[in-house]
Design a protein around this motif. Structure first.
Motif, short mmCIF file in Angstrom:
data_model
loop_
_atom_site.label_atom_id
_atom_site.label_comp_id
_atom_site.label_asym_id
_atom_site.label_seq_id
_atom_site.Cartn_x
_atom_site.Cartn_y
_atom_site.Cartn_z
N THR A 199 0.61 -1.36 -0.04
CA THR A 199 0.17 -0.21 -0.04
C THR A 199 0.80 1.39 0.28
OG1 THR A 199 -1.13 -1.11 1.02
CG2 THR A 199 -1.85 1.89 0.96
N ASP A 241 2.23 1.88 -3.24
CA ASP A 241 1.16 2.29 -4.43
C ASP A 241 1.00 4.03 -4.03
OD1 ASP A 241 0.57 -0.41 -5.56
OD2 ASP A 241 -1.16 -0.59 -4.21
N ALA A 248 1.87 6.66 -6.67
CA ALA A 248 0.36 7.60 -7.38
C ALA A 248 1.67 8.64 -7.04
CB ALA A 248 -0.60 7.87 -6.34
#
Length: 128
Positions: free
Chosen positions: A88, A91, A95
């Motif tokens: 996570t 990620d 981004a």
């Protein structure tokens, strides 16, 4: 084996191994003369840490992973949760990087890149 051989076999620089020892991530036994003595178990731990670090796990995550690896009564759910939390975080970093790249691309497109001194990239960086 000595630290050089252990480093070669684990795929880590000797300096990294010394650092891991300094922060008590590993504790290779020492001979009477004070030299570190690495066996297969220590080399395996070092290779484990090298792989975990190559996947971007923090030192503290590596400490937990190593502890879980050595705990035969562990629940795999603990390992999975740690790995999921790390995925996570990756990620979120991706981004942020994609947003940075898009913004930079827009700035590059807005810059004429000619002999004139006016530069939208520098203006943006200066907050103007």
């Amino acid at each position: 084996m000595n630290i050089g051989e252990a480093a070669r076999r684990a795929g880590l620089p000797a300096k990294t191994i010394r650092y891991y020892e300094e922060i008590r991530l590993v504790a290779p036994p020492r001979d009477a003369n004070g030299y570190r003595r690495f066996g297969e178990r220590e080399v395996h731990k070092l290779a484990f840490l090298a792989r975990a670090r190559s996947l971007g796990f923090s030192i503290e995550d590596c400490r937990v992973l190593l502890s879980l690896y050595e705990d035969r009564d562990r629940a795999s759910s603990e390992v999975r949760a740690l790995a999921q939390r790390h995925a996570t975080e990756i990620d979120a970093r991706i981004a942020r990087l994609e947003q940075m790249r898009a913004t930079l691309g827009e700035l590059i497109e807005s810059c004429a890149g000619d002999a004139r001194p006016d530069c939208p990239i520098l203006k943006d960086l200066a907050g103007k």
